[in-house]
Design a protein around this motif. Structure first.
Motif, mmCIF file in Angstrom:
data_model
loop_
_atom_site.group_PDB
_atom_site.id
_atom_site.type_symbol
_atom_site.label_atom_id
_atom_site.label_comp_id
_atom_site.label_asym_id
_atom_site.label_seq_id
_atom_site.Cartn_x
_atom_site.Cartn_y
_atom_site.Cartn_z
ATOM 1 N N TYR A 1 75.285 -42.479 -16.433
ATOM 2 C CA TYR A 1 75.993 -41.414 -17.148
ATOM 3 C C TYR A 1 77.134 -40.812 -16.348
ATOM 4 O O TYR A 1 77.833 -39.940 -16.835
ATOM 5 N N GLY A 2 77.286 -41.240 -15.074
ATOM 6 C CA GLY A 2 78.364 -40.695 -14.255
ATOM 7 C C GLY A 2 78.679 -41.708 -13.179
ATOM 8 O O GLY A 2 78.199 -42.842 -13.203
ATOM 9 N N ASP A 3 79.502 -41.302 -12.212
ATOM 10 C CA ASP A 3 79.824 -42.192 -11.100
ATOM 11 C C ASP A 3 78.588 -42.400 -10.239
ATOM 12 O O ASP A 3 77.840 -41.455 -9.989
ATOM 13 N N SER A 4 78.375 -43.635 -9.758
ATOM 14 C CA SER A 4 77.315 -43.865 -8.778
ATOM 15 C C SER A 4 77.783 -43.318 -7.433
ATOM 16 O O SER A 4 78.979 -43.182 -7.186
ATOM 17 N N GLN A 5 76.806 -43.006 -6.562
ATOM 18 C CA GLN A 5 77.154 -42.334 -5.314
ATOM 19 C C GLN A 5 76.397 -42.922 -4.136
ATOM 20 O O GLN A 5 75.276 -43.414 -4.290
ATOM 21 N N GLY B 1 81.169 -45.817 -17.885
ATOM 22 C CA GLY B 1 80.173 -45.822 -18.960
ATOM 23 C C GLY B 1 79.544 -44.465 -19.161
ATOM 24 O O GLY B 1 79.534 -43.652 -18.256
ATOM 25 N N PRO B 2 78.972 -44.188 -20.305
ATOM 26 C CA PRO B 2 79.227 -44.880 -21.568
ATOM 27 C C PRO B 2 80.566 -44.422 -22.151
ATOM 28 O O PRO B 2 80.826 -43.229 -22.194
ATOM 29 N N ILE B 3 81.397 -45.391 -22.569
ATOM 30 C CA ILE B 3 82.657 -45.032 -23.253
ATOM 31 C C ILE B 3 82.291 -44.750 -24.709
ATOM 32 O O ILE B 3 81.991 -45.659 -25.460
ATOM 33 N N THR C 1 89.706 -42.506 -21.971
ATOM 34 C CA THR C 1 88.341 -42.669 -22.482
ATOM 35 C C THR C 1 87.565 -41.357 -22.412
ATOM 36 O O THR C 1 87.811 -40.528 -21.539
ATOM 37 N N CYS C 2 86.627 -41.201 -23.339
ATOM 38 C CA CYS C 2 85.579 -40.181 -23.214
ATOM 39 C C CYS C 2 84.422 -40.893 -22.523
ATOM 40 O O CYS C 2 83.760 -41.736 -23.132
ATOM 41 N N SER C 3 84.202 -40.576 -21.241
ATOM 42 C CA SER C 3 83.225 -41.316 -20.451
ATOM 43 C C SER C 3 82.104 -40.408 -19.981
ATOM 44 O O SER C 3 82.256 -39.190 -19.928
ATOM 45 N N GLY C 4 80.984 -41.053 -19.587
ATOM 46 C CA GLY C 4 79.880 -40.293 -19.021
ATOM 47 C C GLY C 4 79.151 -39.498 -20.089
ATOM 48 O O GLY C 4 79.496 -39.532 -21.270
ATOM 49 N N TYR D 1 76.338 -35.808 -20.692
ATOM 50 C CA TYR D 1 75.740 -34.569 -20.168
ATOM 51 C C TYR D 1 76.686 -33.925 -19.158
ATOM 52 O O TYR D 1 77.884 -33.859 -19.392
ATOM 53 N N LYS D 2 76.148 -33.487 -17.993
ATOM 54 C CA LYS D 2 77.007 -32.773 -17.036
ATOM 55 C C LYS D 2 78.035 -33.689 -16.380
ATOM 56 O O LYS D 2 79.016 -33.242 -15.811
ATOM 57 N N ASP D 3 77.798 -35.022 -16.434
ATOM 58 C CA ASP D 3 78.709 -35.960 -15.788
ATOM 59 C C ASP D 3 79.818 -36.447 -16.725
ATOM 60 O O ASP D 3 80.505 -37.416 -16.429
ATOM 61 N N GLY D 4 79.987 -35.768 -17.862
ATOM 62 C CA GLY D 4 81.022 -36.180 -18.814
ATOM 63 C C GLY D 4 82.411 -35.994 -18.228
ATOM 64 O O GLY D 4 82.664 -35.078 -17.448
ATOM 65 N N SER D 5 83.337 -36.902 -18.610
ATOM 66 C CA SER D 5 84.695 -36.811 -18.071
ATOM 67 C C SER D 5 85.653 -37.537 -18.998
ATOM 68 O O SER D 5 85.236 -38.267 -19.884
ATOM 69 N N LEU D 6 86.940 -37.325 -18.769
ATOM 70 C CA LEU D 6 87.959 -38.182 -19.362
ATOM 71 C C LEU D 6 88.456 -39.096 -18.255
ATOM 72 O O LEU D 6 88.587 -38.662 -17.105
#
Length: 1089
Positions: free
Chosen positions: A320-324, A349-351, A369-372, A374-379
């Motif tokens: 749901y967000g960037d791996s770290q 992901g997820p787009i 894109t609308c990516s991620g 929950y809290k990890d959402g981003s453009l």
């Protein structure tokens, strides 16, 4: 016709689904293995961080990824099972640096209901068997023999039908599984079974535990000496073994992933649905468990997998967000967190949605894109190619060459920028105010054109003009020595490094000089049979200051030659073929491999692998970069060397995984480039384009450039409005502090340059945004944003109420000017003949925009069409409407103007559960469905009967292996009309795994050629783990499996360019087409993305 389609990945999957750690590549090396649904990456843990070793596609969606070590092995093997019931065991081959297949097979059953909670695959800790739970009520066993080879699989009946988790227990004399399950009264229990391999059956296990936490859904088996199992629930964590039972309450949370810290299993990392990372400790005296403790460490991305590497460094994989890559510190930071992020790995992901825009108005598409989630959402702003960030620029006409110089040999930064014109040379330098200003180097000849200049040893500079070579002191700037061209000859081409100068005059004379302290010594002079067109002596051997080889490009016989230095003996001669002369040669090395690059006058580039010991050239490859002559220069960025090819299509050449890659630079035409690394502008480039000189820095070197705009909330729909330079998004924010995880929904307006929120319209309680559109209406010049919503009530199965909201943007604010209540969710909105077409639950509804008496407008219902289950996805073209239904595939409607009615014209009678639709052309429609397939249907307007005309005929089928959320017309690359691919229409798609892909509709003859190439590639390239490409790409759902048709796999076809020469020639023979021709045709295709 858009029947013949080519599917290719522009951005690989980035959603990390699994990860594991072990000694895979050698007994001493620690590896992190990451699965990204359809790809596997193998990394090596080194003191510098994670080093990528291999990244390969898997012909399947990975369901299980486990490392294990059979008896007698010194390193781990990798077990993979796919969602289509194939499995394989992989082993590392250190000699070739590839994976080889130890075992493979198919574990599907003819009958059986696939499990609801996904597949489970586990390996017994003592490597006696592999267990798989694939179908309800069955447990499949693959036993090992005593040599670690797999034997024939068999099924055991499992009484528990609703299985939540199964694991093997440690430290049991016989292989023992623990099963977490739910009974038909929704209570949750745990049971253990011994696997009796002789009788192929279960025996009641040592203990069981009834009535667990209602949210229990994860088992963690604990290794010896403690053994037993942890049961992770939503409100409690239980430790249970045959002799002991301990429980602790926790803050309500859903644990998504866990990672074991210590080999003895006394500490575990737990990641929950809010991205909080906890440490769970089992306290014990010797082998007796005394209790459990849990502590919050901090926040990470929402984890899908957690792998503890070493020295408190942990890999957190996320869907749901960037791996770290994080480090766990002993002391908390100012915010009380023990988590320090060392590195982020981009995940698109997820787009959920995206739009294609041309923000710079250059004819180059950007994907936003609308990516991620929950809290990890981003453009994410994704664009093809490398950007140059301009720092300074100055108008200069007629530049003929540029070089940067230092004021001392060991100075880390450049001081001077020498710019050459047809009959003068000017010198620019950075002044104290960090501005470029003109200066003098007294020893340089400034009233003629400079052919070449370079820093030289002993704090000197060297300048070559058509008549002389001048050696100048870098400190006093005075002339120290001068060498004159022979009487009656002028220097045409020259090159130099720190200690050597090589130049050519008319008549084929090649002259080699060496630079000393204040000395220019002519060492060797030879005459060749033809004139010389280009030279290079860039040192690529062990000695950084002096080259053993010289590359020389020739007129007349169109060849490139390698000479030895200092004696100028000819070592190698390579004819280039054709009649276009080499215009620029360059010796360079990437990732420890030496190459000779040779650029021709028509925009082609040849590259050869160069053996430095004997000057031999091998592995010739040819690519087309542009249509104009190319000049090559090296530059460095982030401690790596790259090559800049300046021409009408500037390109950066770089190396990754030991293969050369080409990435276009987002600039129109570049005539010259040189690195200009000053204190004010470190790692910059000086670039000469038409009429101006620019200083700029370069983006990360990669094919796609991605910029992240973190939102802290989940963007679900996006739309761009050119006229107001804004984006509108529908988003939701989760309120975590409240007792009931409530969510708030918004319509937000963003500036399309800064991506800042400039206006927000909050939606009602329970109301969420389902669709957004920018459009204008008949007889009204304004442009509006239309938003469709639904009221999602907890007690309703389907929404019974929604709204259509019409906004106008005034002074950067969203103003609501009209709204219309609907009897359901507004899943889709389209502009349609100056009206608004909405999909509302099972109905298609057309609204017209009617003026009121007071000058305002309102939406009025005109007509509609019933007969869908849920009309989720709608596209329009002219009077035609294409509808993608929840479960009834694709149907085609037509709007009749005279009757003011919408009627069904044709439909596909297959049951496909749709996830996206698009119109490719008037007759061909594209669909994606929830079994990860793509298909195309054709409108049959020439049919003889109504029945035939009423049926949409399936013309193409393909298994993509990705869940597509959206198709959009558009392109990621500059569309240059001069190239063959400039005319090919493309559709972009975005998927749950973060893939951005391109579907290109090809002319039939090109399709036939590539289909033949694909067939031959299948024979030569074998899938990892023995998985078949043909089976993988076959259309697959519960009812049928059919071979792919009318779709080609661009990823397989383009991997032709990565093959070694022998493999290429094998395919070239089978195709009866020359290797260079094949390479050229495949190269062209890579320009589509």
């Amino acid at each position: 016709m858009s029947v013949w389609n080519y599917v290719v990945t522009a951005h690989k999957p980035t959603n990390v689904t699994h990860s594991c750690v072990g000694n895979f590549t050698s007994p001493q090396e620690l590896n992190l293995i990451i699965a990204k649904c359809t790809r596997i990456e193998i990394h090596l843990l080194s003191p510098q961080g994670l080093q990528p070793m291999l990244d390969v596609p898997i012909y399947g969606r990975i369901a299980t990824l486990e490392l294990f070590r059979p008896h007698g092995e010194t390193q781990d093997l990798l077990f993979i099972a796919t969602e289509r019931y194939k499995f394989c065991v992989l082993q590392w081959d250190a000699e070739t640096g590839e994976v080889i297949t130890r075992a493979m097979g198919d574990v599907s059953d003819r009958i059986g209901r696939p499990t609801d909670n996904g597949q489970i695959g586990i390996v017994d800790p003592d490597c006696r068997l592999i267990g798989l739970h694939l179908y309800d009520g069955l447990f499949k066993v693959i036993p090992f023999d005593n040599k670690g080879q797999l034997k024939e699989a068999f099924n055991i009946r499992l009484e528990e039908l609703q299985v939540l988790d199964i694991k093997f227990l440690y430290g049991c004399p016989k292989p023992t599984i623990v099963v977490l399950y739910q009974d038909n009264k929704d209570a949750r229990h745990m049971k253990t079974y011994e696997v009796n391999l002789k009788d192929k059956d279960f025996v009641e296990g040592p203990w069981s535990q009834n009535n667990l936490d209602n949210g229990a859904d994860l088992l963690i088996p604990v290794p010896p000496p403690l053994c037993g199992v942890l049961i992770i629930g939503e409100e409690t964590i239980v430790y249970s073994s045959a002799s002991s039972f301990k429980a602790i309450p926790i803050r309500p949370s859903i644990t998504r992933a866990y990672g074991r810290v210590d080999a003895d299993g006394s500490r575990y990392l737990l990641g929950d649905h809010n991205g909080l990372l906890h440490l769970l400790v089992i306290t014990h005296e010797k082998e007796k468990v005394s209790g459990l403790k849990i502590e919050l460490l901090g926040e990470t991305s929402i984890a899908s997998s957690i792998s503890y590497l070493d020295n408190a460094v942990v890999f957190v994989g996320s869907s749901y967000g960037d791996s770290q890559l994080i480090k766990l510190n002993l002391q908390p930071d100012a915010k009380g967190s023990y988590v320090e992020v060392l590195e982020r790995y981009v995940n698109l992901g997820p787009i959920v949605d995206f739009c294609v825009v041309d923000l710079e108005r250059q004819g180059q598409g950007l994907v936003v894109t609308c990516s991620g989630a929950y809290k990890d959402g981003s453009l994410r702003i994704v664009r093809n190619g490398i950007g140059i960030n301009e720092q300074a620029s100055v108008e200069l006409q007629g530049i003929k060459g540029m070089w940067s110089l230092r004021s001392a040999t060991d100075d880390p930064y450049d001081t001077f920028l020498v710019v050459s014109f047809i009959n003068e040379t000017r010198i620019l330098a950075m002044n104290i105010e960090d501005e470029l200003e003109e200066t003098e180097i007294e020893g340089f000849c400034s009233n003629v054109q400079t052919l070449f200049c370079h820093d030289a040893a002993y704090d000197q500079l060297v300048q070559v003009t058509s008549s002389t070579v001048r050696l100048v002191s870098a400190t006093s700037r005075e002339l120290r020595n001068e060498w004159f061209a022979p009487e009656g000859y002028s220097i045409n081409v020259a090159t130099a490094n720190v200690t050597q100068v090589l130049l050519a005059t008319g008549g084929g004379h090649l002259i080699y000089l060496e630079i000393g302290d204040g000395v220019l010594r002519e060492v060797k002079h030879t005459q060749l049979e033809y004139d010389i067109s280009c030279l290079d002596i860039n040192p690529i051997g062990d000695n950084k200051n002096c080259s053993q080889l010289a590359a020389v490009g020739m007129w007349t016989d169109i060849s490139v030659r390698i000479f030895s230095l200092p004696d100028l003996n000819l070592i190698t001669k390579e004819h280039l073929g054709g009649e276009i002369i080499p215009r620029s040669v360059l010796l360079c090395s990437f990732e420890g491999i030496s190459y000779l690059l040779c650029a021709l006058g028509d925009g082609h580039l040849l590259n050869f692998v160069l053996t430095t010991s004997n000057g031999a050239l091998s592995d010739r490859k040819k690519v087309s970069l542009g249509t104009q002559p190319i000049t090559l220069r090296t530059f460095s960025s982030k401690n790596a060397t790259h090559v800049f090819a300046a021409s009408d299509r500037p390109t950066v050449i770089y190396s990754s995984n030991k293969k050369l890659l080409y990435s276009n630079v987002n600039l129109k035409e570049v005539s010259y480039m040189c690195p200009f690394n000053t204190a004010a502008f470190p790692d910059s480039l000086a670039i000469a384009k038409e009429g101006e000189l620019t200083i700029g820095t370069i983006d990360d070197i990669q094919k796609l450039h991605i910029r992240s705009i973190p939102l802290g909330e989940h963007a679900r729909r996006i739309c761009h409005q050119e006229q107001t330079r804004t984006f509108a998004i529908c988003s939701l924010k989760y309120n975590l502090s409240a007792a009931d995880d409530s969510e708030m929904h918004f319509v937000r307006l963003l500036d399309d340059q800064t991506f800042d929120f400039i206006s927000t319209y909050p939606l009602d309680q329970f109301e969420c945004g389902c669709s957004v559109l920018s459009c204008s209406f008949s007889d009204d010049n304004n442009v509006y944003y239309c938003v469709g919503t639904a009221y999602v009530m907890p007690e309703e199965n389907e929404p019974t109420k929604g709204r259509v909201l019409i906004f106008i943007v005034e002074d950067g604010k969203l103003q609501l000017i009209a709204e219309k209540e609907t009897k359901g969710a507004v899943y889709s909105l389209n502009a349609f003949n100056g009206k608004l077409l909405a999909a509302i639950n099972q109905k298609i509804q057309l609204y017209k925009w009617m003026p009121r008496d007071d000058g305002s407008h309102e939406l009025q219902s005109e007509c509609g069409h019933h007969g869908h289950i849920l009309a989720l996805y709608v596209q329009t073209r002219g009077d035609f409407v294409v509808v993608g239904d929840l479960m009834k595939s694709i149907s085609l409607l037509i709007y009749k103007h005279e009757e003011g009615a919408i009627e069904e014209r044709a439909r596909d009678y297959n049951a496909n559960w749709m996830s996206a639709v698009e119109i490719l052309d008037d007759d061909i429609y594209l669909g994606a469905e929830n079994n990860f397939n793509l298909f195309t249907v054709r409108k049959n307007s020439e049919g003889a009967t109504d029945e035939e005309r009423g049926r949409l005929e399936v013309v193409g089928e393909y298994h993509l292996g990705e869940f597509v959320n959206r198709f959009r017309h558009g392109s990621l690359v500059m569309r240059l009309p001069d190239s063959d691919v400039g005319q090919i229409p493309t559709v972009i798609f975005g998927t749950v795994n973060g893939v951005i892909g391109v579907i290109a509709s090809l002319p039939h003859e090109q399709y036939v050629f590539l289909e033949k190439l694909q067939m031959n590639m299948r024979k030569v390239i074998k899938g990892v783990g023995g998985l078949s490409h043909e089976q993988w790409r076959s259309f697959y759902n519960e009812k049928k499996t059919v071979e792919a048709k009318s779709f080609l796999d661009g990823d397989l076809i383009e991997s032709f360019l990565d093959l070694n020469r022998n493999r290429m020639e094998e395919i070239s023979k089978a195709m009866n087409v020359a290797v260079d021709e094949l390479m050229k045709r495949v190269e062209e295709l890579t320009r589509l993305h």
